[in-house]
Enzyme design. Structure first.
Site, PDB file in Angstrom:
ATOM      1  N   VAL A 193       0.834  -1.204   0.000  1.00 34.22           N
ATOM      2  CA  VAL A 193       0.000   0.000   0.000  1.00 34.22           C
ATOM      3  C   VAL A 193       0.866   1.251   0.000  1.00 34.22           C
ATOM      4  O   VAL A 193       0.577   2.235  -0.689  1.00 34.22           O
ATOM      5  CB  VAL A 193      -0.955   0.000   1.213  1.00 34.22           C
ATOM      6  CG1 VAL A 193      -1.737   1.303   1.271  1.00 34.22           C
ATOM      7  CG2 VAL A 193      -1.904  -1.197   1.140  1.00 34.22           C
ATOM      8  N   ARG A 238      12.049  -1.548   7.700  1.00 32.51           N
ATOM      9  CA  ARG A 238      13.214  -2.215   8.283  1.00 32.51           C
ATOM     10  C   ARG A 238      14.268  -2.450   7.206  1.00 32.51           C
ATOM     11  O   ARG A 238      15.434  -2.185   7.397  1.00 32.51           O
ATOM     12  CB  ARG A 238      12.791  -3.537   8.933  1.00 32.51           C
ATOM     13  CG  ARG A 238      13.411  -3.733  10.295  1.00 32.51           C
ATOM     14  CD  ARG A 238      12.801  -4.920  11.026  1.00 32.51           C
ATOM     15  NE  ARG A 238      11.349  -4.763  11.215  1.00 32.51           N
ATOM     16  CZ  ARG A 238      10.547  -5.726  11.644  1.00 32.51           C
ATOM     17  NH1 ARG A 238      11.020  -6.922  11.903  1.00 32.51           N
ATOM     18  NH2 ARG A 238       9.264  -5.500  11.801  1.00 32.51           N
ATOM     19  N   VAL A 243     -11.514   0.316   5.644  1.00 34.05           N
ATOM     20  CA  VAL A 243     -12.700  -0.474   5.305  1.00 34.05           C
ATOM     21  C   VAL A 243     -12.923  -0.460   3.798  1.00 34.05           C
ATOM     22  O   VAL A 243     -13.049   0.607   3.187  1.00 34.05           O
ATOM     23  CB  VAL A 243     -13.960   0.062   6.019  1.00 34.05           C
ATOM     24  CG1 VAL A 243     -15.173  -0.792   5.672  1.00 34.05           C
ATOM     25  CG2 VAL A 243     -13.757   0.126   7.524  1.00 34.05           C
ATOM     26  N   GLY A 256     -11.126  -0.941   1.172  1.00 36.52           N
ATOM     27  CA  GLY A 256     -10.091  -0.425   0.272  1.00 36.52           C
ATOM     28  C   GLY A 256     -10.455   0.884  -0.408  1.00 36.52           C
ATOM     29  O   GLY A 256     -10.649   1.894   0.255  1.00 36.52           O
ATOM     30  N   GLU A 309      -3.366 -15.140   1.515  1.00 37.76           N
ATOM     31  CA  GLU A 309      -2.011 -15.132   2.054  1.00 37.76           C
ATOM     32  C   GLU A 309      -1.595 -16.536   2.470  1.00 37.76           C
ATOM     33  O   GLU A 309      -2.424 -17.441   2.591  1.00 37.76           O
ATOM     34  CB  GLU A 309      -1.948 -14.178   3.240  1.00 37.76           C
ATOM     35  CG  GLU A 309      -2.212 -12.742   2.796  1.00 37.76           C
ATOM     36  CD  GLU A 309      -2.062 -11.744   3.927  1.00 37.76           C
ATOM     37  OE1 GLU A 309      -1.099 -11.865   4.702  1.00 37.76           O
ATOM     38  OE2 GLU A 309      -2.902 -10.845   4.025  1.00 37.76           O
ATOM     39  N   ASP A 355     -10.858 -10.437   9.790  1.00 38.01           N
ATOM     40  CA  ASP A 355     -10.648  -9.194   9.048  1.00 38.01           C
ATOM     41  C   ASP A 355     -11.982  -8.502   8.764  1.00 38.01           C
ATOM     42  O   ASP A 355     -12.128  -7.293   8.962  1.00 38.01           O
ATOM     43  CB  ASP A 355      -9.911  -9.516   7.739  1.00 38.01           C
ATOM     44  CG  ASP A 355      -9.767  -8.301   6.846  1.00 38.01           C
ATOM     45  OD1 ASP A 355      -8.929  -7.439   7.155  1.00 38.01           O
ATOM     46  OD2 ASP A 355     -10.506  -8.212   5.849  1.00 38.01           O
ATOM     47  N   LYS A 373     -13.613  -4.709  10.159  1.00 40.02           N
ATOM     48  CA  LYS A 373     -14.231  -3.668   9.315  1.00 40.02           C
ATOM     49  C   LYS A 373     -15.682  -3.433   9.713  1.00 40.02           C
ATOM     50  O   LYS A 373     -16.157  -2.295   9.750  1.00 40.02           O
ATOM     51  CB  LYS A 373     -14.124  -4.066   7.854  1.00 40.02           C
ATOM     52  CG  LYS A 373     -12.669  -4.157   7.364  1.00 40.02           C
ATOM     53  CD  LYS A 373     -12.584  -4.892   6.031  1.00 40.02           C
ATOM     54  CE  LYS A 373     -11.146  -5.037   5.555  1.00 40.02           C
ATOM     55  NZ  LYS A 373     -11.026  -6.013   4.450  1.00 40.02           N
ATOM     56  N   GLY A 427      -5.516  -4.204  -2.437  1.00 40.28           N
ATOM     57  CA  GLY A 427      -4.571  -3.977  -3.522  1.00 40.28           C
ATOM     58  C   GLY A 427      -3.857  -2.660  -3.342  1.00 40.28           C
ATOM     59  O   GLY A 427      -4.322  -1.767  -2.625  1.00 40.28           O
TER      60      GLY A 427
END
Lengths: 436, 436
Positions: free
Chosen positions: B14, B45, B132, B134, B190, B201, B205, B302
């Site tokens: 993102v 990192r 929420v 995207g 994932e 998830d 939301k 995305g």
């Protein structure tokens, strides 16, 4: 803090909805806005009718200018419609430093530049969520929600009357005239439905969305407008066989050297969500370069759905009216001075795919001649459907779907085809969009 | 005016989308916002990876606190995820008077009350459109676009991974495990898909939407959460035969004495627009008392779709950061101090219709016994489907659709049915919503 004082110009369908929703949800709205919102004055020629709606809650005026000139009023809500008296009232309200909320798409599509310039000069807000797609917060989505994007195109079912008629024509296989009468009987079409069925109402709304999407002035006079009066049930059927639905779309698209702005019946793939929007509902697809396609769906008209948008604007104005104007969202999404003077392209320069229906003599060589003409004009074919002719029948229907082409080229090809002796009736041409 | 200075905490999918879209559309965004928006510092990192993305345009830090503590930064964008380090960073940014934009639904669903209180105390904005659905501007629609309404319910496909899996299970008739592997191969799921497939998830939301819709604090710990791991292809097929699709919905609903907040597989009529949302797309239906049902559709995840929402928040903050906090939209839509402490109802008090599938012995009296149990619990039946058993087969499937009932009553009835000797396998129970 005392409630913000609102005057309604016109209290008919939308006005009474606005009054009722503000009354019913006053507590909920105050919890959101941080301040009450109160309609203290309304105008209507038939004052007795207005009085029956508002009771003792607001003063009633036959003359709307009494509201516009009342110094106690902070926000004027214009619900009179039309472009003459409404324009005078809105401009005078602005001159007197009042903020304006309006549902009047015709006014903004035609006189928007004048009105927004006057509002900027006076530092007041002109809010118009209710002018496009009724209760759907599409203006807010375009102007704020998608502000990261370079908007590529917007396409919407933005007239409920015509979508109701097209849905009925498809589901019942009826012709336009029959369904129009049914729509009038049910109250989905007005006694004089011209503005709806000729696409003018949709064009007003498309014009406003075009300005906001691309940062250009409102240019209703440049819009290409076709309605649905000429649409035949047979074409809806053929489209369906080929996997398409026909919808009246308002479309505006960014092109390299200009902007497309047009309203016309359009074939869209039946698998698209917007193809499945039925009845009097509205839906708008916005395509941005970052977000891709997003869709917004809901009731595009009616008393309380439109009131929902009017009141959302009242809440926004209540929050922002004491703020520095630079902290407000610009009327047309882009900062004044940042509007571009991009031209609206003539329809001959518009690029779409096409659905063609030809009534042709059922003999050898006809298809070859017609596809030959398309090839000569560099128009490539996506699909062909020829109806099997009945025993002894001497003519048949030939349906052609093309790939994208410039409309001017298609017009030249059509003129040549139409002149063929084997083409027996006026060719039907309907534009086609993939909307992906 | 010099551009507003932004620091990105985390520059992965993102973050790099945000960087790229801001760069590509900087001119368009400046024309809208009235001021440039510039990412001047990023943290990751792996600083070399970050450097490859931003080049010379921004300083790169291994330690995100260096950005939070940099007095030149106006807005901090938190894209690290998780609820520990992200919470510390966001709270410290707020303490230092910085505005925060975040895409972190888990953080807000769990620690939202603490974070919003800190932001109010410091007079800074915490914006979270990207948290929420995207790229869909659903937070803005709920909080501003529909502010006139008493919101009755919100129901959404708000997890793309599970919607992709359900779409594939339906269209290909495959079982969950097979499709999950395909989704992982294609990058739609994932390597550890637990948060998605178990509904966590979506519950994050739904929790945020619930707070905004009803003016209540975020209460993730009260949400009822079921995922799709137990869903079988056979139930998707039976649902289809009965005219329904199964979607994983996040639902929140206003009831007289409380609020429903739940995530679970749900049968919805196939004719609803939301039932036709396929693949990894998201859609949310909001039902308000004035506007009726509205729907918002688009990409829910995305790189660039999420960046679209992050940047829309950056534009909003750029406009409003110098404004009096009272002119801003409250974090949770309602003014602080106006939140109600309405309880979230336990699942036993939730009201829905049900789809039941029973594997029963194929003999006389079984249906009578089962429908008798439902009648005893005052649960009325909407439809029954009994599979014709094959020659010699001793068992069959019995599908029952009920009308609305309180879940506690259904649980009692189910316990009785399950105990019958003629019920041969665990009863499958899926909730059903009409969403009209």
């Amino acid at each position: 803090m005392n409630p913000i004082q609102v005057g309604l110009l016109g209290i008919g369908t939308v006005g009474s909805g606005t009054f009722e929703v503000l009354r019913r949800n006053q507590e909920e709205i105050r919890r959101r806005a941080g301040r009450g919102i109160q309609i203290v004055a309304v105008s209507r020629r038939d004052t007795a009718a207005a009085q029956r709606i508002v009771g003792d809650a607001a003063t009633v005026h036959a003359d709307p200018f009494e509201i516009v000139r009342n110094p106690a009023i902070d926000i004027v809500v214009e619900l009179i419609g039309g472009t003459t008296l409404a324009r005078e009232l809105v401009l005078e309200a602005i001159q007197r430093g009042k903020h304006v909320v309006t549902a009047n798409k015709a006014l903004l599509a035609v006189h928007g530049s004048e009105i927004f310039a006057a509002a900027r000069a006076q530092g007041v807000i002109v809010a118009f969520e209710a002018a496009v797609a009724g209760g759907i917060p599409i203006i807010k989505a375009l102007r704020e929600g998608l502000s990261a994007n370079r908007i590529e195109w917007v396409a919407g079912i933005i007239n409920g009357t015509t979508n109701f008629i097209l849905s009925e024509m498809r589901s019942k296989g009826l012709d336009f005239g029959v369904v129009l009468q049914e729509a009038q009987r049910l109250g989905y079409a007005e006694a004089d439905p011209t503005f709806d069925i000729e696409g003018v109402d949709a064009a007003h709304k498309a014009t406003i969305m075009s300005a906001i999407a691309f940062g250009v002035p409102v240019q209703f006079d440049k819009a290409h407008v076709e309605g649905i009066t000429a649409l035949q049930a047979v074409d809806i059927r053929y489209a369906e066989q080929l996997g398409y639905r026909i919808k009246l779309l308002g479309i505006t698209k960014r092109r390299g050297h200009g902007i497309e702005l047009r309203v016309h019946p359009t074939l869209i793939p039946a698998t698209r969500l917007i193809a499945n929007v039925e009845g009097a509902m509205n839906a708008v697809v916005v395509h941005g370069d970052a977000v891709g396609s997003t869709l917004y769906y809901g009731k595009g008209a009616g008393s309380e759905p439109t009131a929902s948008a009017v009141i959302a604007d009242l809440v926004d104005v209540t929050r922002l009216h004491t703020a520095d104007p630079e902290q407000r969202v610009p009327h047309l999404a882009f900062q004044p001075g940042e509007l571009h003077d991009t031209p609206v392209l003539p329809i001959s320069e518009v690029v779409t795919a096409f659905y063609l229906r030809l009534v042709v003599a059922d003999k050898a060589g006809v298809l070859a001649r017609i596809t030959g003409i398309l090839a000569e004009h560099d128009i490539s074919i996506d699909a062909v459907l020829q109806r099997e002719s009945a025993e002894g029948e001497k003519q048949t229907d030939l349906i052609i779907l093309t790939h994208n082409t410039v409309e001017g080229r298609m017009s030249a090809a059509l003129a040549q085809m139409q002149a063929l002796p084997t083409v027996l009736a006026p060719i039907v041409k309907i534009r086609k969009e993939e909307l992906n």
